[in-house]
Design a protein around this motif. Structure first.
Motif, PDB file in Angstrom:
ATOM      1  N   ILE A  27       0.846  -1.187   0.000  1.00 52.66           N
ATOM      2  CA  ILE A  27       0.000   0.000   0.000  1.00 52.66           C
ATOM      3  C   ILE A  27       0.886   1.243   0.000  1.00 52.66           C
ATOM      4  N   ILE A  28       0.660   2.111  -0.971  1.00 48.55           N
ATOM      5  CA  ILE A  28       1.427   3.353  -1.070  1.00 48.55           C
ATOM      6  C   ILE A  28       0.708   4.487  -0.339  1.00 48.55           C
ATOM      7  N   ASP A  29      -0.600   4.601  -0.567  1.00 50.72           N
ATOM      8  CA  ASP A  29      -1.387   5.693   0.011  1.00 50.72           C
ATOM      9  C   ASP A  29      -2.217   5.186   1.179  1.00 50.72           C
ATOM     10  N   ALA A  30      -2.068   5.843   2.329  1.00 53.19           N
ATOM     11  CA  ALA A  30      -2.921   5.509   3.464  1.00 53.19           C
ATOM     12  C   ALA A  30      -4.374   5.781   3.096  1.00 53.19           C
ATOM     13  N   SER A  31      -5.289   5.096   3.785  1.00 52.88           N
ATOM     14  CA  SER A  31      -6.734   5.203   3.535  1.00 52.88           C
ATOM     15  C   SER A  31      -7.154   4.525   2.245  1.00 52.88           C
ATOM     16  N   SER A  32      -6.270   3.725   1.651  1.00 54.02           N
ATOM     17  CA  SER A  32      -6.717   2.858   0.573  1.00 54.02           C
ATOM     18  C   SER A  32      -7.581   1.755   1.178  1.00 54.02           C
ATOM     19  N   VAL A  33      -8.295   1.052   0.314  1.00 56.58           N
ATOM     20  CA  VAL A  33      -9.211   0.024   0.809  1.00 56.58           C
ATOM     21  C   VAL A  33      -8.830  -1.323   0.207  1.00 56.58           C
ATOM     22  N   ILE A  34      -8.534  -2.275   1.070  1.00 57.02           N
ATOM     23  CA  ILE A  34      -8.272  -3.649   0.638  1.00 57.02           C
ATOM     24  C   ILE A  34      -9.590  -4.416   0.751  1.00 57.02           C
ATOM     25  N   THR A  35     -10.032  -5.011  -0.327  1.00 61.11           N
ATOM     26  CA  THR A  35     -11.254  -5.815  -0.292  1.00 61.11           C
ATOM     27  C   THR A  35     -10.896  -7.263  -0.579  1.00 61.11           C
ATOM     28  N   TRP A  36     -11.678  -8.174   0.009  1.00 62.49           N
ATOM     29  CA  TRP A  36     -11.447  -9.600  -0.232  1.00 62.49           C
ATOM     30  C   TRP A  36     -12.774 -10.324  -0.364  1.00 62.49           C
ATOM     31  N   ASP A  37     -12.710 -11.417  -1.058  1.00 63.22           N
ATOM     32  CA  ASP A  37     -13.882 -12.259  -1.299  1.00 63.22           C
ATOM     33  C   ASP A  37     -13.354 -13.682  -1.450  1.00 63.22           C
ATOM     34  N   PHE A  38     -13.723 -14.570  -0.514  1.00 67.34           N
ATOM     35  CA  PHE A  38     -13.221 -15.949  -0.641  1.00 67.34           C
ATOM     36  C   PHE A  38     -14.279 -16.949  -0.194  1.00 67.34           C
TER      37      PHE A  38
ATOM     38  N   GLU B 253      -8.752  -7.101  -4.080  1.00 71.27           N
ATOM     39  CA  GLU B 253      -8.623  -5.903  -4.900  1.00 71.27           C
ATOM     40  C   GLU B 253      -8.342  -4.722  -3.981  1.00 71.27           C
ATOM     41  N   VAL B 254      -7.557  -3.778  -4.475  1.00 71.03           N
ATOM     42  CA  VAL B 254      -7.248  -2.564  -3.718  1.00 71.03           C
ATOM     43  C   VAL B 254      -7.921  -1.383  -4.410  1.00 71.03           C
ATOM     44  N   LEU B 255      -8.724  -0.635  -3.652  1.00 69.08           N
ATOM     45  CA  LEU B 255      -9.414   0.536  -4.170  1.00 69.08           C
ATOM     46  C   LEU B 255      -8.641   1.782  -3.753  1.00 69.08           C
ATOM     47  N   GLY B 256      -8.455   2.706  -4.688  1.00 69.80           N
ATOM     48  CA  GLY B 256      -7.708   3.919  -4.406  1.00 69.80           C
ATOM     49  C   GLY B 256      -8.375   4.776  -3.345  1.00 69.80           C
ATOM     50  N   SER B 257      -7.578   5.407  -2.526  1.00 70.11           N
ATOM     51  CA  SER B 257      -8.117   6.204  -1.425  1.00 70.11           C
ATOM     52  C   SER B 257      -8.930   7.386  -1.927  1.00 70.11           C
ATOM     53  N   GLU B 258      -8.526   8.012  -3.035  1.00 71.52           N
ATOM     54  CA  GLU B 258      -9.233   9.193  -3.538  1.00 71.52           C
ATOM     55  C   GLU B 258     -10.641   8.833  -3.974  1.00 71.52           C
ATOM     56  N   ASP B 259     -10.782   7.749  -4.741  1.00 75.00           N
ATOM     57  CA  ASP B 259     -12.103   7.317  -5.193  1.00 75.00           C
ATOM     58  C   ASP B 259     -12.972   6.917  -4.017  1.00 75.00           C
ATOM     59  N   PHE B 260     -12.367   6.231  -3.066  1.00 71.99           N
ATOM     60  CA  PHE B 260     -13.135   5.757  -1.927  1.00 71.99           C
ATOM     61  C   PHE B 260     -13.626   6.933  -1.085  1.00 71.99           C
ATOM     62  N   ARG B 261     -12.799   7.945  -0.896  1.00 66.75           N
ATOM     63  CA  ARG B 261     -13.217   9.096  -0.094  1.00 66.75           C
ATOM     64  C   ARG B 261     -14.368   9.823  -0.765  1.00 66.75           C
ATOM     65  N   LEU B 262     -14.326   9.946  -2.099  1.00 67.21           N
ATOM     66  CA  LEU B 262     -15.402  10.611  -2.811  1.00 67.21           C
ATOM     67  C   LEU B 262     -16.709   9.867  -2.633  1.00 67.21           C
ATOM     68  N   ALA B 263     -16.655   8.544  -2.781  1.00 67.11           N
ATOM     69  CA  ALA B 263     -17.871   7.752  -2.631  1.00 67.11           C
ATOM     70  C   ALA B 263     -18.386   7.804  -1.205  1.00 67.11           C
ATOM     71  N   ARG B 264     -17.449   7.789  -0.234  1.00 70.96           N
ATOM     72  CA  ARG B 264     -17.858   7.809   1.161  1.00 70.96           C
ATOM     73  C   ARG B 264     -18.480   9.155   1.521  1.00 70.96           C
ATOM     74  N   LEU B 265     -17.914  10.220   0.986  1.00 67.59           N
ATOM     75  CA  LEU B 265     -18.482  11.539   1.212  1.00 67.59           C
ATOM     76  C   LEU B 265     -19.909  11.599   0.692  1.00 67.59           C
ATOM     77  N   SER B 266     -20.136  10.959  -0.446  1.00 65.69           N
ATOM     78  CA  SER B 266     -21.448  11.000  -1.062  1.00 65.69           C
ATOM     79  C   SER B 266     -22.469  10.180  -0.292  1.00 65.69           C
ATOM     80  N   SER B 267     -22.039   9.120   0.367  1.00 65.53           N
ATOM     81  CA  SER B 267     -22.995   8.219   0.979  1.00 65.53           C
ATOM     82  C   SER B 267     -23.255   8.507   2.437  1.00 65.53           C
TER      83      SER B 267
END
Length: 686
Positions: A526-537, A657-671
């Motif tokens: 992980i390079i950027d803090a507040s990134s999101v690691i997702t898993w499905d198993f 999958e790793v979701l970028g912190s910037e995209d995740f913050r935008l979506a979280r702000l919206s929700s």
């Protein structure tokens, strides 16, 4: 390139002869058209019996153009030649005009026609077409095109108003009837007022054009302006022109069923009335509809019982704008169970049937409410949404459905109300939002928690009387409550042999074997803090414990040698250990999530928002492993011995999958933002 324009048919609910009397009053000048400076008759002739009258005029126009452009061009006025042919016997007036000024640089050609309404001989129709071909104009070609388009739009808008103005003027003068031409009589516009006893009866105000999506006459390329306004909505003259021209093009070139005008208009709106782009996607969609027999879907599709019982969606009255309202309780839906029980194709077919039903309901509501209703409102309740809904085959099925709907049902969604969005919603939104058209995203309104109950909430869009009971309303809603689809209804691997679910499992999921004393570990940097690691198993065999660790330094990756110094790779190549036996928990690495025990047959989805950059290790280990084994790995000989014991082997299939912190913050702000204090953020793309 030649630009062409065509207006819809304008209908004057007056006889042709009276309309001609009003038309003649436009000359030699018309105070209602300030740009129409003057007109001179240069030629005039009539047939011997007086049935045909031809007039050629030279008209001067003060075009609304920048003064600089006029100075460069060296003119103050633009001159046009207009040729009118009035056929009193056939009751038609044909008008052709072209520019005289700059005719070697710009070619403007316009044709108009007044004729008798095909279904009511006491009404008059007016049609207008124009073409513009700019060859060169001192480097101002684009400016001239915009000016010409503006003048055309203004002419279309003013034309009917001017005729109606002079018709009213005639009526005030007592002229309400002009006799038709006969071989022995010539009716001139200056006919004397007739007495009330000889006037024609009042013309009925209800159009004879059927109140359905049909053309004005048997010539299918004609659309009435009143019909467009009543059934399609207010369009600019250029938008009307695009609709008519695309419709004509389809009739001339398309082999098969011609779509309804509302359908064509949706594709034009989706491409901002760019004819070429709209035509391309419309033709692709028409081919798709024919291949999949979508036009007959409502008559041929029967929902399987599992959909009737567990698909948590259904139609429910209409919103405040008269749009059909569809409710989807996504948080209560077992998406994985439905995909496993039905396969992707059946789900897609069901969603298409919902869209087809929505189009049908829009047509019905257009008639009921007396105004154009071309789209519907969707209310999505996310209560109960969790990481289980992020099962990757289910997400990919959703993405494919979105792709198909976006391509074939543009501009059918008027508004999407997302209610009770939980904290996990940003993960789902980040995954699916890139596949949703930007114009569609602007229609999303998202509420977190119970914010929808306050000011600016649900009651602004839906009448209080029809808010469903499960949303604190008083209206009983028949949408199924959902629940888990019984595994007994899952399709067998053989039945899914040709389904994409099996292929997804093979291509996007990785498998790993887990032995007693030999966990499987996955490294994520992980390079950027507040990134999101997702898993499905999925736990295919045995019971396992799932852990997540963080380390500031990278573990040494194991060598391909099965007996690598820092890890063990099983002969199958699907077991990897990364945590060095010399590492100490709490010093060299730390645990960032509580251990999760998972039983055989379970499907697990989850996410972790990273607090620090560095290296994260996802670990699946045997459930009965001693607690200390995570920090002190067993000797190689001990592990090799356990490989021989089949009862000590577990198996998982996983996807991360790793979701970028910037995209995740935008979506979280919206929700999770307040709909009262952060209204703009809720629209996401506005």
């Amino acid at each position: 390139m030649v630009q062409k324009y065509q207006s819809p048919v304008r209908v004057y609910k007056h006889p042709f002869e009276l309309v001609m009397a009003a038309y003649e009053r436009r000359f030699p000048t018309c105070h209602l058209i300030p740009m129409f400076v003057a007109s001179d008759v240069v030629n005039e002739e009539s047939s011997e019996d007086g049935s045909t009258h031809r007039v050629e005029r030279r008209c001067a126009l003060d075009v609304d153009a920048p003064r600089l452009l006029k100075r460069i061009a060296g003119v103050d006025y633009v001159y046009f030649i207009q040729k009118n042919t009035l056929n009193r016997k056939e009751r038609t007036l044909h008008i052709e005009s072209h520019n005289e000024t700059f005719s070697n640089r710009v070619i403007i050609h316009e044709t108009c026609c007044y004729s008798v309404h095909p279904e009511n001989e006491d009404w008059t129709c007016f049609e207008q077409t124009a073409s513009l071909d700019i060859k060169s104009f001192f480097g101002f070609e684009s400016t001239v095109e915009k000016i010409a388009m503006k003048q055309y739009a203004s002419s279309i808008k003013k034309g009917k108003e001017i005729i109606e103005y002079y018709l009213k003027e005639l009526e005030e003068e007592g002229i309400t009837h002009v006799s038709r031409w006969t071989p022995s009589t010539i009716s001139l516009p200056s006919s004397r007022p007739t007495s009330p006893s000889t006037n024609t009866p009042d013309i009925p105000r209800l159009a004879v054009i059927p109140a359905v999506s049909v053309p004005l006459s048997t010539e299918d390329n004609k659309l009435d302006a009143d019909y467009i306004k009543r059934y399609l909505g207010d369009l600019t003259p250029l938008q009307e022109s695009c609709l008519i021209r695309l419709r004509i093009w389809l009739q001339e070139t398309h082999k098969g069923k011609i779509p309804k005008d509302e359908h064509i208009l949706r594709f034009l709106r989706a491409r901002d009335f760019n004819m070429d782009r709209a035509r391309e996607i419309l033709c692709q969609s028409l081919t798709w509809r024919k291949q999949h027999q979508v036009d007959y879907l409502l008559e041929t599709w029967t929902s399987p019982q599992v959909l009737q019982d567990y698909y948590t969606g259904g139609w429910h009255h209409h919103d405040r704008d008269g749009r059909p309202l569809y409710i989807l309780r996504l948080g209560q839906m077992d998406t994985k169970g439905l995909v496993r029980a039905l396969g992707e194709e059946s789900l897609l077919r069901h969603v298409l049937s919902i869209n087809e039903e929505g189009l049908r309901r829009c047509e019905e509501n257009t008639k009921v409410f007396g105004r154009p209703i071309s789209c519907w409102t969707c209310l999505v309740d996310l209560e109960g949404l969790n990481m289980r809904h992020l099962w990757r085959p289910g997400v990919k099925a959703l993405l494919r459905i979105i792709e198909v709907v976006e391509a074939n049902y543009p501009e059918t969604l008027g508004r999407l109300l997302i209610l009770r969005a939980p904290r996990v919603f940003p993960v789902l939104w980040t995954l699916v939002s890139p596949f949703i058209d930007e114009n569609t995203r602007k229609k999303f309104l998202i509420y977190a928690g119970n914010d929808y109950q306050g000011p600016g909430g649900l009651v602004d869009y839906i009448d209080k009387e029809i808010i469903p009971d499960f949303l604190a309303g008083e209206c009983m809603c028949e949408v199924p409550e959902g629940g888990l689809v019984p595994k007994s209804m899952y399709r067998t691997p053989e039945e899914l042999e040709n389904e994409d679910v099996r292929l997804w499992t093979e291509t996007i999921y990785q498998s790993a074997s887990i032995f007693k004393g030999a966990p499987h570990e996955l490294l994520i940097e992980i390079i950027d803090a507040s990134s999101v690691i997702t898993w499905d198993f999925d736990v295919c065999k045995g019971d396992i414990v799932f852990n997540i660790y963080h380390s500031k330094r990278a573990p040494q990756l194991p060598r391909k040698d099965p007996l690598g110094a820092h890890g063990i790779t099983s002969p199958g190549g699907n077991n990897v250990q990364l945590i060095d036996k010399s590492w100490t928990l709490g010093q060299d690495y730390s645990m960032v999530e509580s251990p999760l025990t998972c039983k055989e047959g379970e499907s697990v989805q989850g996410s972790h928002i990273t607090r620090w950059p560095g290296f994260y290790i996802l670990q699946w280990r045997f459930h009965n492993m001693p607690a200390c084994s995570a920090t002190n790995l067993p000797r190689v000989d001990d592990v090799l011995a356990t490989l021989q014991v089949s009862s000590h082997k577990c198996k998982v299939m996983y996807y991360t999958e790793v979701l970028g912190s910037e995209d995740f913050r935008l979506a979280r702000l919206s929700s999770v933002g307040s709909t009262h204090t952060n209204q703009h953020a809720l629209f996401l793309s506005t």
